[in-house]
Design a protein around this motif. Sequence first.
Motif, PDB file in Angstrom:
ATOM      1  N   GLN A 112      -0.894  -1.735  -5.910  1.00  0.00           N
ATOM      2  CA  GLN A 112      -1.046  -1.197  -4.559  1.00  0.00           C
ATOM      3  C   GLN A 112      -2.443  -0.628  -4.376  1.00  0.00           C
ATOM      4  OE1 GLN A 112       1.978   1.522  -3.282  1.00  0.00           O
ATOM      5  NE2 GLN A 112       0.911   2.067  -1.387  1.00  0.00           N
ATOM      6  N   GLN A 113      -3.085  -1.001  -3.281  1.00  0.00           N
ATOM      7  CA  GLN A 113      -4.388  -0.460  -2.901  1.00  0.00           C
ATOM      8  C   GLN A 113      -4.294  -0.004  -1.452  1.00  0.00           C
ATOM      9  OE1 GLN A 113      -7.689  -3.083  -3.510  1.00  0.00           O
ATOM     10  NE2 GLN A 113      -9.200  -1.582  -2.840  1.00  0.00           N
ATOM     11  N   ASP A 114      -4.338   1.295  -1.242  1.00  0.00           N
ATOM     12  CA  ASP A 114      -4.070   1.874   0.070  1.00  0.00           C
ATOM     13  C   ASP A 114      -2.691   1.395   0.548  1.00  0.00           C
ATOM     14  OD1 ASP A 114      -6.507   3.210   0.005  1.00  0.00           O
ATOM     15  OD2 ASP A 114      -7.563   1.557   0.976  1.00  0.00           O
ATOM     16  N   GLN A 115      -2.640   0.698   1.677  1.00  0.00           N
ATOM     17  CA  GLN A 115      -1.342   0.235   2.179  1.00  0.00           C
ATOM     18  C   GLN A 115      -1.080  -1.243   1.875  1.00  0.00           C
ATOM     19  OE1 GLN A 115      -2.158   2.493   6.103  1.00  0.00           O
ATOM     20  NE2 GLN A 115       0.051   2.156   6.106  1.00  0.00           N
ATOM     21  N   ILE A 116      -1.911  -1.854   1.071  1.00  0.00           N
ATOM     22  CA  ILE A 116      -1.736  -3.250   0.680  1.00  0.00           C
ATOM     23  C   ILE A 116      -1.063  -3.313  -0.690  1.00  0.00           C
ATOM     24  CG2 ILE A 116      -2.858  -5.452   0.235  1.00  0.00           C
ATOM     25  CD1 ILE A 116      -3.017  -4.518   3.131  1.00  0.00           C
ATOM     26  N   VAL A 117       0.018  -4.098  -0.765  1.00  0.00           N
ATOM     27  CA  VAL A 117       0.725  -4.321  -2.028  1.00  0.00           C
ATOM     28  C   VAL A 117       0.666  -5.807  -2.342  1.00  0.00           C
ATOM     29  CG1 VAL A 117       2.933  -4.182  -3.237  1.00  0.00           C
ATOM     30  CG2 VAL A 117       2.282  -2.383  -1.620  1.00  0.00           C
ATOM     31  N   ARG A 167       3.048 -12.528  -4.058  1.00  0.00           N
ATOM     32  CA  ARG A 167       3.543 -11.696  -2.952  1.00  0.00           C
ATOM     33  C   ARG A 167       2.381 -10.870  -2.397  1.00  0.00           C
ATOM     34  NH1 ARG A 167       9.002  -8.489  -3.235  1.00  0.00           N
ATOM     35  NH2 ARG A 167       7.574  -6.893  -3.996  1.00  0.00           N
ATOM     36  N   LEU A 168       2.339 -10.749  -1.078  1.00  0.00           N
ATOM     37  CA  LEU A 168       1.334  -9.931  -0.406  1.00  0.00           C
ATOM     38  C   LEU A 168       2.029  -9.156   0.697  1.00  0.00           C
ATOM     39  CD1 LEU A 168      -1.622  -9.093   0.027  1.00  0.00           C
ATOM     40  CD2 LEU A 168      -1.840 -11.052   1.582  1.00  0.00           C
ATOM     41  N   GLY A 169       1.949  -7.824   0.629  1.00  0.00           N
ATOM     42  CA  GLY A 169       2.685  -7.009   1.576  1.00  0.00           C
ATOM     43  C   GLY A 169       1.876  -5.875   2.157  1.00  0.00           C
ATOM     44  N   TYR A 170       2.489  -5.203   3.142  1.00  0.00           N
ATOM     45  CA  TYR A 170       1.858  -4.075   3.826  1.00  0.00           C
ATOM     46  C   TYR A 170       2.871  -2.940   3.916  1.00  0.00           C
ATOM     47  CZ  TYR A 170      -0.790  -1.449   7.313  1.00  0.00           C
ATOM     48  OH  TYR A 170      -1.494  -0.478   7.967  1.00  0.00           O
ATOM     49  N   VAL A 171       2.457  -1.742   3.511  1.00  0.00           N
ATOM     50  CA  VAL A 171       3.326  -0.576   3.522  1.00  0.00           C
ATOM     51  C   VAL A 171       3.333   0.015   4.925  1.00  0.00           C
ATOM     52  CG1 VAL A 171       3.753   1.713   2.567  1.00  0.00           C
ATOM     53  CG2 VAL A 171       2.870  -0.109   1.095  1.00  0.00           C
ATOM     54  N   ILE A 172       4.463  -0.094   5.634  1.00  0.00           N
ATOM     55  CA  ILE A 172       4.559   0.445   6.988  1.00  0.00           C
ATOM     56  C   ILE A 172       5.100   1.871   6.988  1.00  0.00           C
ATOM     57  CG2 ILE A 172       4.808  -1.821   8.038  1.00  0.00           C
ATOM     58  CD1 ILE A 172       7.811  -1.286   8.277  1.00  0.00           C
ATOM     59  N   GLN A 173       5.803   2.245   5.937  1.00  0.00           N
ATOM     60  CA  GLN A 173       6.217   3.607   5.629  1.00  0.00           C
ATOM     61  C   GLN A 173       6.090   3.741   4.121  1.00  0.00           C
ATOM     62  OE1 GLN A 173       7.188   6.183   7.588  1.00  0.00           O
ATOM     63  NE2 GLN A 173       6.946   5.037   9.499  1.00  0.00           N
TER      64      GLN A 173
END
Length: 286
Positions: A112-117, A167-173
């Motif tokens: 995880q880097q900031d809100q990017i997973v 996998r590439l994701g974004y942390v929304i919460q």
Amino acid sequence: MNLGEFLIKHFLNSDKSIAAPVFATVFASILLSSVQANAGEHHVQGGVSDNSWSGAYVGFDAGAGFTADAVSKITSSISPGFVTQLGTGATATMPYFSMSGLAGLHAGFNLQQDQIVYGFETDVQRLFKDANSGNAKTSVAHPVSGLINTTMSGVAYADWLATFRGRLGYVIQPDVVLYGTGGLALGYVKTSGTVFQDLTSFPATAPGIANMTSYGPKLGWTVGIGGEYKIKPNWSAKLEYLYYDLGTTSASSQLNYAKVSTTVGTSTVTQRVTGHMVRFGLSYHF
């Protein structure tokens, strides 16, 4: 009408063409509910999640798979000569719809880097396929042998499926991540088909029978989307949709008229093996 009533009315009892939109609706509704329920309970400090997704994890999956666009095609190559023309009726294209339950295991690793997973995941699934297959009946007039009646069935499906995906994701919460995923798919595919043929003018020569079957590995690709929710610091639950394509498979056999010891030709069943999977998963994060 609530979501359960919608599924019963429009998916279980309706045309297969709406299956993908229904699953998309389920996916979006559950994720939206999770985000709304947890909004205000967590926050992101300085743009960095206070509930890190980094690290290795293992878990299990369960769900359902379906083939909404499966088409089996059976053809017969005909040898020259009058007797072998009996097989001319053994050709058909047969669409069908099939569903299965599935269960399996998965493992992966996130950074995880900031809100990017981002990271990778691999899994293996057992698909408990139903017995549905494509079926067709054809009748072809022959100038001498009369009406040629042919009954055919064909099916191809993967009963084991493994994927190797990025996998590439974004942390929304802090405890909710949405992601896209894609990579390789490896399945063990069973292909089978039957041809049963009889003649109205020469019943003593019939039936003509071909049984086709093959079983082996097929390599293809997969792509999908998902959402994951941290239940506790070391536990998460996910909802995921995957589409897979294992390419084209086939099986062949001779079409034999056993009563007259005559081989008409070679019958072949051909099908592109694709499918959809919707599954829930539970993961333990180390």
